[in-house]
Design a protein around this motif. Sequence first.
Motif, PDB file in Angstrom:
ATOM      1  N   PHE A   1       0.855  -1.191   0.000  1.00 60.01           N
ATOM      2  CA  PHE A   1       0.000   0.000   0.000  1.00 60.01           C
ATOM      3  C   PHE A   1       0.889   1.238   0.000  1.00 60.01           C
ATOM      4  CE2 PHE A   1      -2.187  -3.483   2.221  1.00 60.01           C
ATOM      5  CZ  PHE A   1      -3.243  -3.680   1.339  1.00 60.01           C
ATOM      6  N   CYS A   2       1.040   1.834  -1.199  1.00 60.80           N
ATOM      7  CA  CYS A   2       2.004   2.926  -1.386  1.00 60.80           C
ATOM      8  C   CYS A   2       1.277   4.264  -1.441  1.00 60.80           C
ATOM      9  CB  CYS A   2       2.758   2.787  -2.706  1.00 60.80           C
ATOM     10  SG  CYS A   2       2.994   1.117  -3.272  1.00 60.80           S
ATOM     11  N   ILE A   3       1.925   5.262  -0.876  1.00 60.03           N
ATOM     12  CA  ILE A   3       1.416   6.629  -0.997  1.00 60.03           C
ATOM     13  C   ILE A   3       1.685   7.142  -2.408  1.00 60.03           C
ATOM     14  CG2 ILE A   3       1.722   8.988  -0.159  1.00 60.03           C
ATOM     15  CD1 ILE A   3       0.475   7.219   1.954  1.00 60.03           C
ATOM     16  N   HIS A   4       0.743   7.901  -2.939  1.00 58.35           N
ATOM     17  CA  HIS A   4       0.969   8.517  -4.258  1.00 58.35           C
ATOM     18  C   HIS A   4       0.344   9.907  -4.292  1.00 58.35           C
ATOM     19  CE1 HIS A   4      -3.100   8.513  -6.139  1.00 58.35           C
ATOM     20  NE2 HIS A   4      -3.341   7.623  -5.196  1.00 58.35           N
ATOM     21  N   HIS A   5       0.781  10.711  -5.239  1.00 60.95           N
ATOM     22  CA  HIS A   5       0.150  11.996  -5.546  1.00 60.95           C
ATOM     23  C   HIS A   5      -0.065  12.009  -7.054  1.00 60.95           C
ATOM     24  CE1 HIS A   5       0.255  16.713  -5.262  1.00 60.95           C
ATOM     25  NE2 HIS A   5      -0.852  16.234  -5.800  1.00 60.95           N
ATOM     26  N   ASN A   6      -1.338  12.022  -7.438  1.00 58.68           N
ATOM     27  CA  ASN A   6      -1.693  11.986  -8.869  1.00 58.68           C
ATOM     28  C   ASN A   6      -1.039  10.822  -9.605  1.00 58.68           C
ATOM     29  OD1 ASN A   6      -3.320  14.176  -8.599  1.00 58.68           O
ATOM     30  ND2 ASN A   6      -1.862  15.659  -9.384  1.00 58.68           N
ATOM     31  N   GLY A   7      -0.975   9.671  -8.929  1.00 59.00           N
ATOM     32  CA  GLY A   7      -0.429   8.480  -9.571  1.00 59.00           C
ATOM     33  C   GLY A   7       1.073   8.323  -9.442  1.00 59.00           C
ATOM     34  N   TYR A   8       1.775   9.343  -8.947  1.00 51.47           N
ATOM     35  CA  TYR A   8       3.224   9.255  -8.759  1.00 51.47           C
ATOM     36  C   TYR A   8       3.518   8.786  -7.344  1.00 51.47           C
ATOM     37  CZ  TYR A   8       3.697  11.902 -13.095  1.00 51.47           C
ATOM     38  OH  TYR A   8       3.640  12.309 -14.397  1.00 51.47           O
ATOM     39  N   ARG A   9       4.128   7.601  -7.253  1.00 53.45           N
ATOM     40  CA  ARG A   9       4.448   7.041  -5.941  1.00 53.45           C
ATOM     41  C   ARG A   9       5.682   7.704  -5.346  1.00 53.45           C
ATOM     42  NH1 ARG A   9       4.542   0.708  -7.208  1.00 53.45           N
ATOM     43  NH2 ARG A   9       6.037   0.805  -5.491  1.00 53.45           N
ATOM     44  N   ASN A  10       5.745   7.707  -4.007  1.00 50.97           N
ATOM     45  CA  ASN A  10       6.988   8.073  -3.341  1.00 50.97           C
ATOM     46  C   ASN A  10       7.366   6.919  -2.416  1.00 50.97           C
ATOM     47  OD1 ASN A  10       5.737   8.375  -0.712  1.00 50.97           O
ATOM     48  ND2 ASN A  10       4.938  10.351  -1.389  1.00 50.97           N
ATOM     49  N   GLY A  11       8.327   7.112  -1.560  1.00 51.07           N
ATOM     50  CA  GLY A  11       8.803   6.008  -0.730  1.00 51.07           C
ATOM     51  C   GLY A  11       7.913   5.667   0.448  1.00 51.07           C
ATOM     52  N   ARG A  12       6.876   6.451   0.690  1.00 50.84           N
ATOM     53  CA  ARG A  12       6.048   6.211   1.879  1.00 50.84           C
ATOM     54  C   ARG A  12       5.008   5.113   1.621  1.00 50.84           C
ATOM     55  NH1 ARG A  12       8.628   8.877   5.464  1.00 50.84           N
ATOM     56  NH2 ARG A  12       8.947  11.119   5.246  1.00 50.84           N
ATOM     57  N   THR A  13       4.716   4.359   2.690  1.00 49.76           N
ATOM     58  CA  THR A  13       3.744   3.257   2.593  1.00 49.76           C
ATOM     59  C   THR A  13       2.829   3.275   3.817  1.00 49.76           C
ATOM     60  OG1 THR A  13       5.036   1.644   3.849  1.00 49.76           O
ATOM     61  CG2 THR A  13       5.531   1.823   1.481  1.00 49.76           C
ATOM     62  N   LEU A  14       1.865   2.379   3.800  1.00 52.45           N
ATOM     63  CA  LEU A  14       0.987   2.210   4.955  1.00 52.45           C
ATOM     64  C   LEU A  14       1.802   1.864   6.205  1.00 52.45           C
ATOM     65  CD1 LEU A  14      -1.965   2.053   6.005  1.00 52.45           C
ATOM     66  CD2 LEU A  14      -1.934  -0.381   5.385  1.00 52.45           C
ATOM     67  N   GLY A  15       2.922   1.189   6.019  1.00 55.81           N
ATOM     68  CA  GLY A  15       3.787   0.854   7.148  1.00 55.81           C
ATOM     69  C   GLY A  15       4.285   2.092   7.878  1.00 55.81           C
TER      70      GLY A  15
END
Length: 287
Positions: free
Chosen positions: A88-102
């Motif tokens: 479960f990855c964080i994204h902004h407008n479809g662009y993922r970054n290194g942050r996750t639900l973890g």
Amino acid sequence: MDNFAQNNYTLNNWMTATPAIDTLSLCELTLPGTHNAGSDWKASWPLIPGAHWLACQHQSFYAQLSHGSRALDIRLMYDADAQGLGKFCIHHNGYRNGRTLGHLVTDVEKFLQENPNEFIILDFHELKGEQFDFAYFNSMMMLFLGRRMIPTKNRSLSLRQLKQISSTQRILVAAPWHRALDQNVFHEQIGHKWSGSGITNAADLEKHIINVLKYPPGTWAPWSLSATSYSALGGPVDIHDELNSWFDPKKSDWALKCNIINVDFIEESNIVSYCRMVNLMKASKRN
């Protein structure tokens, strides 16, 4: 109002330090929120389009909570190939970054261990991807934050009542409806009042807010006002001067009419202290 402003309190536990507001529910309070909370400068971003187009906050979830944010606006997308909470990855407008639900569950748990009587809204605004595993998401949320989650039936209770019921249930979790999510603890998706335009300057945003606050939503469910600006040239814009002018309770009733005020770069403005001031005003009217 000056008396309120001069009370000594720290941002990390401003709710605990303001016991008068315990007569209000999470839907009645005015809460400072962080827009695209997982999209921050400290995350690892793809070189293209780059962080300056995508980062809406300066620091991690934990830092945002410590700076007074009480509603985190979370956008997740699903990566079937990743392991565990990394799916479960964080994204902004479809662009993922290194942050996750973890990162989210770790930061929230750490914050609540240090500040056990603060309340948080986790606003899962997007759960994206055709293969999104809602059942696994549900089980991971229950495993890591289940004891923290406020039951849906208790949504309208005051902070005082919530504290009397439980010493650990401090998070209202909202998400798009899905049959695999436990409806006893997953509240319905929070409505966002935003301008409808990806590019919004401060003048357009002011008109939008005026329009929303003519007939603000009621207090039976949480709702979020998007008080954010985005430019085609530089991405998210820091508009703290405008926020300080618009939401100052000495100058307008805007903050009084809101539930969640969703802002970028939360450390830059006085939005937390304004929320605290208007919550004291709301509580004094109640008593």
